[in-house]
Scaffold this motif. Structure first.
Motif, PDB file in Angstrom:
ATOM      1  N   TYR A 184      34.089  30.219  10.728  1.00  0.00           N
ATOM      2  CA  TYR A 184      32.976  31.278  10.335  1.00  0.00           C
ATOM      3  C   TYR A 184      31.927  31.391  11.313  1.00  0.00           C
ATOM      4  CZ  TYR A 184      34.539  31.652   5.508  1.00  0.00           C
ATOM      5  OH  TYR A 184      35.500  31.993   4.423  1.00  0.00           O
ATOM      6  N   PRO A 185      31.438  32.498  11.449  1.00  0.00           N
ATOM      7  CA  PRO A 185      30.502  32.626  12.802  1.00  0.00           C
ATOM      8  C   PRO A 185      29.182  31.804  12.482  1.00  0.00           C
ATOM      9  CG  PRO A 185      30.471  34.787  11.447  1.00  0.00           C
ATOM     10  CD  PRO A 185      31.538  33.691  10.901  1.00  0.00           C
ATOM     11  N   ALA A 186      28.516  31.187  13.340  1.00  0.00           N
ATOM     12  CA  ALA A 186      27.301  30.353  12.858  1.00  0.00           C
ATOM     13  C   ALA A 186      26.270  31.210  12.526  1.00  0.00           C
ATOM     14  CB  ALA A 186      26.993  29.665  14.209  1.00  0.00           C
ATOM     15  N   LYS A 187      25.665  30.788  11.243  1.00  0.00           N
ATOM     16  CA  LYS A 187      24.513  31.458  10.641  1.00  0.00           C
ATOM     17  C   LYS A 187      23.234  31.399  11.770  1.00  0.00           C
ATOM     18  CE  LYS A 187      25.735  30.658   5.892  1.00  0.00           C
ATOM     19  NZ  LYS A 187      25.696  29.863   4.565  1.00  0.00           N
ATOM     20  N   PRO A 188      22.431  32.392  11.491  1.00  0.00           N
ATOM     21  CA  PRO A 188      21.286  32.387  12.303  1.00  0.00           C
ATOM     22  C   PRO A 188      20.259  31.196  11.883  1.00  0.00           C
ATOM     23  CG  PRO A 188      21.214  34.311  10.707  1.00  0.00           C
ATOM     24  CD  PRO A 188      22.670  33.624  10.616  1.00  0.00           C
ATOM     25  N   SER A 189      19.569  30.800  12.531  1.00  0.00           N
ATOM     26  CA  SER A 189      18.930  29.514  12.329  1.00  0.00           C
ATOM     27  C   SER A 189      17.682  30.137  11.343  1.00  0.00           C
ATOM     28  CB  SER A 189      18.205  28.838  13.511  1.00  0.00           C
ATOM     29  OG  SER A 189      17.715  29.762  14.546  1.00  0.00           O
ATOM     30  N   LYS A 190      17.265  29.325  10.604  1.00  0.00           N
ATOM     31  CA  LYS A 190      16.237  29.472   9.563  1.00  0.00           C
ATOM     32  C   LYS A 190      14.912  29.443  10.182  1.00  0.00           C
ATOM     33  CE  LYS A 190      15.444  28.815   4.642  1.00  0.00           C
ATOM     34  NZ  LYS A 190      15.504  28.260   3.589  1.00  0.00           N
ATOM     35  N   PRO A 191      13.754  30.129  10.271  1.00  0.00           N
ATOM     36  CA  PRO A 191      12.803  29.972  10.940  1.00  0.00           C
ATOM     37  C   PRO A 191      11.874  28.836  10.277  1.00  0.00           C
ATOM     38  CG  PRO A 191      12.344  32.053   9.517  1.00  0.00           C
ATOM     39  CD  PRO A 191      13.963  31.514   9.310  1.00  0.00           C
ATOM     40  N   GLU A 192      11.346  28.161  10.972  1.00  0.00           N
ATOM     41  CA  GLU A 192      10.547  27.025  10.569  1.00  0.00           C
ATOM     42  C   GLU A 192       9.136  27.649   9.955  1.00  0.00           C
ATOM     43  OE1 GLU A 192       9.675  24.332  13.785  1.00  0.00           O
ATOM     44  OE2 GLU A 192      11.801  23.853  14.035  1.00  0.00           O
ATOM     45  N   TYR A 193       9.022  26.660   8.679  1.00  0.00           N
ATOM     46  CA  TYR A 193       7.785  27.058   7.939  1.00  0.00           C
ATOM     47  C   TYR A 193       6.704  26.324   8.672  1.00  0.00           C
ATOM     48  CZ  TYR A 193      10.585  29.098   4.261  1.00  0.00           C
ATOM     49  OH  TYR A 193      11.389  30.136   3.503  1.00  0.00           O
ATOM     50  N   PRO A 194       5.338  26.944   8.166  1.00  0.00           N
ATOM     51  CA  PRO A 194       4.205  26.137   8.708  1.00  0.00           C
ATOM     52  C   PRO A 194       4.179  24.957   8.119  1.00  0.00           C
ATOM     53  CG  PRO A 194       3.303  28.092   7.529  1.00  0.00           C
ATOM     54  CD  PRO A 194       4.923  28.137   7.481  1.00  0.00           C
ATOM     55  N   ALA A 195       3.697  23.920   9.103  1.00  0.00           N
ATOM     56  CA  ALA A 195       3.447  22.629   8.458  1.00  0.00           C
ATOM     57  C   ALA A 195       2.412  22.385   7.081  1.00  0.00           C
ATOM     58  CB  ALA A 195       3.046  21.588   9.456  1.00  0.00           C
ATOM     59  N   LYS A 196       2.998  21.711   6.118  1.00  0.00           N
ATOM     60  CA  LYS A 196       2.215  21.565   4.809  1.00  0.00           C
ATOM     61  C   LYS A 196       1.127  20.735   5.205  1.00  0.00           C
ATOM     62  CE  LYS A 196       3.207  21.655   0.074  1.00  0.00           C
ATOM     63  NZ  LYS A 196       4.363  21.242  -0.812  1.00  0.00           N
ATOM     64  N   PRO A 197      -0.043  20.761   4.580  1.00  0.00           N
ATOM     65  CA  PRO A 197      -1.166  19.779   4.951  1.00  0.00           C
ATOM     66  C   PRO A 197      -1.005  18.505   4.186  1.00  0.00           C
ATOM     67  CG  PRO A 197      -1.940  21.638   3.340  1.00  0.00           C
ATOM     68  CD  PRO A 197      -0.597  21.993   3.956  1.00  0.00           C
ATOM     69  N   ALA A 198      -1.242  17.429   4.594  1.00  0.00           N
ATOM     70  CA  ALA A 198      -1.059  16.138   4.280  1.00  0.00           C
ATOM     71  C   ALA A 198      -1.673  15.947   2.875  1.00  0.00           C
ATOM     72  CB  ALA A 198      -1.117  15.015   5.029  1.00  0.00           C
ATOM     73  N   TYR A 199      -1.366  15.448   1.866  1.00  0.00           N
ATOM     74  CA  TYR A 199      -2.078  14.968   0.811  1.00  0.00           C
ATOM     75  C   TYR A 199      -3.085  13.799   0.938  1.00  0.00           C
ATOM     76  CZ  TYR A 199       0.470  18.098  -2.302  1.00  0.00           C
ATOM     77  OH  TYR A 199       0.770  19.545  -2.884  1.00  0.00           O
ATOM     78  N   PRO A 200      -4.197  13.881   0.140  1.00  0.00           N
ATOM     79  CA  PRO A 200      -4.870  12.437   0.533  1.00  0.00           C
ATOM     80  C   PRO A 200      -4.187  11.336   0.058  1.00  0.00           C
ATOM     81  CG  PRO A 200      -5.853  14.068  -1.311  1.00  0.00           C
ATOM     82  CD  PRO A 200      -4.641  14.628  -0.822  1.00  0.00           C
ATOM     83  N   SER A 201      -4.333  10.461   0.593  1.00  0.00           N
ATOM     84  CA  SER A 201      -3.687   8.939   0.281  1.00  0.00           C
ATOM     85  C   SER A 201      -4.032   8.379  -1.141  1.00  0.00           C
ATOM     86  CB  SER A 201      -3.994   8.112   1.465  1.00  0.00           C
ATOM     87  OG  SER A 201      -5.579   8.005   1.455  1.00  0.00           O
TER      88      SER A 201
END
Length: 381
Positions: free
Chosen positions: A241-258
């Motif tokens: 099968y032809p290679a699927k196009p690469s999925k665009p990267e989502y913006p980085a999720k902010p980290a939750y407080p520890s």
């Protein structure tokens, strides 16, 4: 209880009347008492009855004649006694049952190891042995049947008295001779039946030709062996099968407080090791059962006495032969029936005259003699 005033007025005069009547009776009774000073004399007593004269001796009743004696019945034969029953064969002695082997003693259950927290279980007591079964009592011998007496001889049957001879029956008087019937007149001779003409002979059918003999069925040739199947060609490989196009990267999720760290649980104490369970002792081998002894052979059954033969029946007398019926006279032939006269010919019916032509519907006049509906015009005025 109080009486009403209405009843008081009635009771007062009634009481006065009763008192006056009692006084009057008392005065009259005292007045007549002097007249009846002497009582009436009593009736004289009845004279004593003289005893009845004694009766003379009564004559004795004549003796009653006795009933004539009935002839005595012949003595009833006694019931036959059944023949003696053969003695039952002695029952063979049952062989003694083999002694059952003793059950092996059960091993003593080992004591459980002492639990660190629970107290030790007490040792179980040893199971007592079963008590011995009592011996089976011997059965008493069966008593023998008493011997039955022989059949008594039947008494002889008394002879019947001779039957009196009846007087002979007088012969019937001879019947008069039957008069002869008059002779029947002879029927006229029937006319001879005409002979039918001889039918022509049926032509003979041509003989059916014989079926030709079936040719011999040729033998089928030997079936050739099937050729080897060619090897199945390999299927071409499936294209990738032809290679699927690469999925665009989502913006980085902010980290939750520890989250705050959870305190550690205290360490559990080590579990003490359980002592190993002791192995059960091996069971002893089961002893072999002794073989059962064979039963003794049964004695032969005694033969029954043979049944006496029945007396032969007397021969049946032959019936007299039936006389033959007289033969019936031959029936005379019926005379021939005369032919019916021929019917006269039916005359032809006269022909029916043709209907005249009817006038057409337009030229028809009404009942009043007027054409159409002209006669009804005067009613409208």
């Amino acid at each position: 209880m109080r009486t009403p005033p209405r009843w008081r007025s009635v009771l007062a005069p009634a009481a006065m009347a009763a008192a006056l009547a009692a006084a009057a009776l008392a005065s009259t009774g005292s007045a007549h008492a002097d007249d009846h000073a002497t009582p009436h004399p009593s009736y004289p007593a009845h004279p004593a009855q003289a005893p009845a004269p004694a009766h003379g001796p009564q004559p004795a009743y004549p003796a009653k004649p006795g009933h004539p004696a009935k002839p005595g019945h012949p003595a009833k034969p006694e019931q036959p006694v059944h023949p003696a029953k053969p003695d039952h064969p002695a029952k063979p002695e049952q062989p003694a049952h083999p002694a059952k082997p003793e059950h092996p003693a059960k091993p003593v259950k080992p004591e459980y190891p002492a639990h660190p927290e629970k107290p030790a279980y007490p040792a179980k007591p040893v199971k007592p042995a079963y008590p011995e079964k009592p011996a089976k009592p011997e059965q008493p011998a069966k008593p023998a049947y008493p011997v039955k007496p022989a059949y008594p001889e039947k008494p002889a049957k008394p002879e019947q008295p001779a039957k009196p001879e009846y007087p002979s029956k007088p012969a019937y008087p001879a019947k008069p001779a039957k008069p002869a019937y008059p002779s029947k007149p002879a029927y006229p001779a029937k006319p001879a039946k005409p002979e039918y003409p001889a039918k022509p002979g049926k032509p003979e059918h041509p003989s059916k030709p014989a079926y030709p003999a079936k040719p011999a069925k040729p033998e089928y040739p030997a079936k050739p062996a099937y050729p080897a199947k060619p090897a199945k060609p390999e299927l071409p490989s499936k294209p990738a099968y032809p290679a699927k196009p690469s999925k665009p990267e989502y913006p980085a999720k902010p980290a939750y407080p520890s989250k705050p760290s959870k305190p550690a649980y205290p360490a559990k104490p080590a579990k003490p090791e359980q002592p190993s369970k002791p192995a059960y002792p091996a069971k002893p081998a089961k002893p072999e059962q002794p073989s059962k002894p064979a039963y003794p052979a049964k004695p032969a059954k005694p033969e029954r006495p043979s049944k006496p033969a029945y007396p032969s029946k007397p021969a049946k007398p032959d019936h007299p032969s039936k006389p033959a019926y007289p033969s019936k006279p031959a029936k005379p032939d019926h005379p021939s029936k005369p032919a019916y006269p021929s019917k006269p010919a039916k005359p032809d019916h006269p022909s029916k005259p043709a209907h005249p032509d009817k006038p057409s519907k337009g030229e028809h006049k009404g009942k009043g003699g007027h054409e159409g509906n002209e006669g009804h015009e005067g009613h409208d005025e």
